[in-house]
Design a protein around this motif. Structure first.
Motif, short mmCIF file in Angstrom:
data_model
loop_
_atom_site.label_atom_id
_atom_site.label_comp_id
_atom_site.label_asym_id
_atom_site.label_seq_id
_atom_site.Cartn_x
_atom_site.Cartn_y
_atom_site.Cartn_z
N LEU A 20 0.85 -1.19 0.00
CA LEU A 20 0.00 0.00 0.00
C LEU A 20 0.88 1.24 0.00
N SER A 21 0.34 2.34 -0.46
CA SER A 21 1.13 3.56 -0.64
C SER A 21 1.74 4.06 0.67
N ASP A 22 1.16 3.72 1.82
CA ASP A 22 1.74 4.15 3.10
C ASP A 22 3.00 3.36 3.46
N GLY A 23 3.25 2.25 2.74
CA GLY A 23 4.43 1.43 2.99
C GLY A 23 4.35 0.58 4.24
N LEU A 24 3.29 0.71 5.02
CA LEU A 24 3.18 0.00 6.29
C LEU A 24 2.37 -1.29 6.20
N ARG A 25 1.61 -1.44 5.12
CA ARG A 25 0.77 -2.64 4.98
C ARG A 25 1.16 -3.36 3.70
N VAL A 26 1.47 -4.65 3.87
CA VAL A 26 1.96 -5.47 2.76
C VAL A 26 1.20 -6.79 2.73
N THR A 27 0.80 -7.21 1.54
CA THR A 27 0.18 -8.52 1.36
C THR A 27 1.03 -9.32 0.38
N GLU A 28 1.31 -10.56 0.74
CA GLU A 28 2.00 -11.48 -0.16
C GLU A 28 1.02 -12.58 -0.52
N ASN A 29 0.67 -12.68 -1.80
CA ASN A 29 -0.22 -13.74 -2.29
C ASN A 29 0.60 -14.74 -3.10
N TYR A 30 0.42 -16.00 -2.79
CA TYR A 30 1.09 -17.08 -3.51
C TYR A 30 0.05 -17.77 -4.38
N LEU A 31 0.32 -17.83 -5.69
CA LEU A 31 -0.63 -18.38 -6.65
C LEU A 31 -0.05 -19.63 -7.30
N ALA A 32 -0.88 -20.66 -7.41
CA ALA A 32 -0.49 -21.91 -8.06
C ALA A 32 -1.21 -22.04 -9.40
N PRO A 33 -0.55 -22.65 -10.38
CA PRO A 33 -1.20 -22.83 -11.69
C PRO A 33 -2.50 -23.60 -11.56
N ASP A 34 -3.53 -23.13 -12.25
CA ASP A 34 -4.85 -23.77 -12.34
C ASP A 34 -5.60 -23.83 -11.01
N VAL A 35 -5.09 -23.14 -9.98
CA VAL A 35 -5.77 -23.11 -8.68
C VAL A 35 -6.03 -21.67 -8.23
N GLY A 36 -5.05 -20.80 -8.39
CA GLY A 36 -5.17 -19.43 -7.91
C GLY A 36 -4.44 -19.26 -6.59
N THR A 37 -5.00 -18.44 -5.71
CA THR A 37 -4.33 -18.13 -4.44
C THR A 37 -4.38 -19.33 -3.51
N ILE A 38 -3.18 -19.77 -3.09
CA ILE A 38 -3.08 -20.90 -2.16
C ILE A 38 -2.63 -20.45 -0.78
N LYS A 39 -2.04 -19.25 -0.72
CA LYS A 39 -1.57 -18.71 0.57
C LYS A 39 -1.55 -17.19 0.46
N SER A 40 -1.94 -16.53 1.55
CA SER A 40 -1.91 -15.08 1.60
C SER A 40 -1.44 -14.66 2.99
N VAL A 41 -0.48 -13.73 3.02
CA VAL A 41 0.04 -13.22 4.28
C VAL A 41 -0.10 -11.70 4.26
N TYR A 42 -0.89 -11.18 5.18
CA TYR A 42 -1.10 -9.73 5.30
C TYR A 42 -0.37 -9.26 6.55
N THR B 63 -0.52 -9.61 11.98
CA THR B 63 -0.31 -10.46 10.81
C THR B 63 -1.51 -11.38 10.67
N LEU B 64 -1.93 -11.57 9.42
CA LEU B 64 -2.99 -12.53 9.11
C LEU B 64 -2.47 -13.42 8.01
N GLU B 65 -2.46 -14.73 8.24
CA GLU B 65 -2.01 -15.69 7.24
C GLU B 65 -3.12 -16.70 7.01
N ILE B 66 -3.49 -16.87 5.74
CA ILE B 66 -4.48 -17.90 5.40
C ILE B 66 -3.87 -18.82 4.34
N THR B 67 -4.29 -20.08 4.40
CA THR B 67 -3.83 -21.06 3.41
C THR B 67 -5.02 -21.83 2.86
N LEU B 68 -4.88 -22.29 1.65
CA LEU B 68 -5.96 -23.01 0.99
C LEU B 68 -6.21 -24.35 1.66
#
Length: 185
Positions: free
Chosen positions: A144-166, A175-180
């Motif tokens: 985000l433009s404030d530089g303080l909030r970052v999300t990392e999304n991990y995407l797998a072929p033919d599935v989409g988002t499998i993991k997200s870390v905010y 921190t919020l981490e979700i996994t498929l």
């Protein structure tokens, strides 16, 4: 009908009516212990907005275990696929312009803007989540433009988002981490 985001011939952002993703995860902050969260996403049909075809993406996040939220939160996004990229429209506000979610083909190692959020795609060979191994993954880092909030999304072929870390670096840091857990195309 379906659409996708391509990188090297692989589909990292599948959009197909009826597709469903279920996630489990944990939230932690400087002021509270780790708490469980659940989320689900689904493509709930297609719609026309301003003469363009969109996939309706419904996201439900159950934050009832988090004292600061304490309930389930539902949000809607609309995704449109064009030759040059995948565009997103939050909600159905016809007055707001589409934002570029990701250029097509996905530019590995290059940064782009989605509104005021800076996004960069990187290769990640293998990601393990939910007892499964996903190969040829991509990592999208959104700052985000404030530089303080970052999300990392991990995407797998033919599935989409499998993991997200905010990560929220404003006080109190969290921190919020979700996994498929389950995907149904």
């Amino acid at each position: 009908m379906s659409a996708c985001a391509q990188a090297d011939g692989k589909n990292y952002f599948p959009l197909a009516d009826g597709a469903k993703w279920e996630y489990v995860g944990r939230s932690s902050s400087a002021t509270s212990k780790q708490l469980s969260v659940r989320a689900s996403a689904r493509i709930d049909g297609e719609t026309i907005i301003n003469g363009k075809r969109y996939f309706k993406y419904l996201l439900v996040s159950d934050f009832s275990s988090l004292p600061e939220i304490g309930k389930a939160v539902e949000s809607v996004r609309y995704y449109r696929v064009a030759e040059d990229g995948i565009y997103v429209r939050p909600g159905i506000d016809a007055d707001k312009p589409d934002l570029l979610e990701m250029p097509l083909p996905i530019p590995i190692g290059t940064k782009w803007l989605s509104g005021s959020t800076e996004v960069q795609a990187e290769r990640v060979s293998t990601v393990k989540v939910g007892g499964r191994e996903y190969r040829d993954c991509l990592k999208l880092t959104l700052r985000l433009s404030d530089g303080l909030r970052v999300t990392e999304n991990y995407l797998a072929p033919d599935v989409g988002t499998i993991k997200s870390v905010y990560t929220n670096n404003t006080e109190p840091k969290s921190t919020l981490e979700i996994t498929l857990e389950k995907y149904e195309p």
